[in-house]
Scaffold this motif. Structure first.
Motif: not given
Length: 305
Positions: A105-111, A179-186
């Protein structure tokens, strides 16, 4: 948007089909969990021991009876016991699920939080620095596996610069994973948002807004932003499945005690109760994301209500 009752019926039927298919596939796997447990626990492989374990785990009953019993118990919160640890599967998941949900959830929210300003700047200045950066990130994240990026960051931040100690500092490992999870989706969401904004600039209502004296930035935000966000929400819905795999990769890479790490440890033991519970948890995650996406899209476009 479909009526809530209709959507709930479809979701329930989908979960039922998924649960049956997963139960059948796991049950028909060639390895015998009893034989695996006997080897792992150094038990004597006598007929009495094998029969006792199969009876205790319910493996001596017909397939449909086992499935029906499991489904009823699952709905009541009784997810069985792990063949590997002997602990209740529900308790194991409840201990580990918050961390996995935090990562996803934090990864996609940050993205999303990063994608909107980057995508807006890209649409405002096509070919500018933000546009080139978002394009580079999109191509790079699609080409390089996330675990490879994680290993590079561990080497740079942990070995060379010594800013982080991801394997001994739990908070640092969690922050780096998010941060790594969000990088791709961002990168993907930024391009989707940019495309939505750019498509709106060719519409007559946008040209009318510009003719009334609004600056391009103000016209983009007031008139193109809602339709572009609609596309971002649809893309988030599609990214939800990828986030599951990314969270699992991060848990394994950094040794984080999440649900996916527990799953990996259970696969070799063919721990049926754990595998089945994981499938259902993932299915529920996708349904909840779908519900949230439908709700937000209906707010943006009342015609879907």
């Amino acid at each position: 948007m479909k009526k809530p009752v209709s959507w709930a019926m479809q979701s329930g039927l989908g979960l039922l089909v998924i649960s049956f298919a997963a139960f059948a596939i796991i049950a028909l796997m060639p390895a015998d969990p009893v034989e695996i447990a006997i080897r792992a626990w150094n038990l004597a492989a006598t007929d009495e021991t094998i029969a006792a374990l199969r009876r205790e785990w319910g493996l001596d009953r017909p397939f449909l009876v086992r499935y029906a019993d499991w489904l009823v118990n699952f709905l009541q919160g009784e997810w069985g016991r792990s063949f590997r640890t002997g602990e209740p599967v529900f308790d194991e998941f409840m201990k580990r699920l918050p961390l996995s949900l935090l990562l996803g959830a934090s990864g996609i929210g940050l993205a999303v939080a990063l994608a909107l300003p980057i995508g807006f700047a890209s649409a405002l200045r096509p070919g500018g620095l933000a546009d080139r950066l978002s394009r580079l990130l999109s191509v790079g994240t699609q080409s390089i596996p996330i675990f490879a990026t994680g290993l590079v960051l561990i080497w740079v931040l942990g070995v060379k610069l010594r800013w982080l100690q991801p394997f001994s500092d739990h908070a640092a490992a969690v922050a780096l994973s998010i941060c790594l999870i969000s990088l791709h989706s961002m990168a993907v969401l930024a391009r989707v948002y940019r495309q939505g904004l750019q498509a709106a600039t060719a519409q007559p209502w946008f040209l009318t807004a510009r003719a009334k004296g609004l600056s391009e930035a103000r016209a983009l935000w007031r008139h193109a932003h809602p339709s572009a966000v609609y596309g971002v929400i649809a893309a988030v819905h599609a990214e939800a499945g990828w986030v599951i795999g990314s969270s699992a990769t991060m848990e394994i890479l950094f040794g984080l005690p999440g649900v996916s790490q527990f799953l990996v440890l259970s696969i070799s033991a063919r721990d049926q109760m754990v595998l089945q519970a994981y499938v259902m948890v993932v299915a529920l995650w996708m349904i909840l994301v779908d519900l949230l996406a439908r709700f937000l899209m209906s707010r943006l476009d009342p015609r879907l209500s």
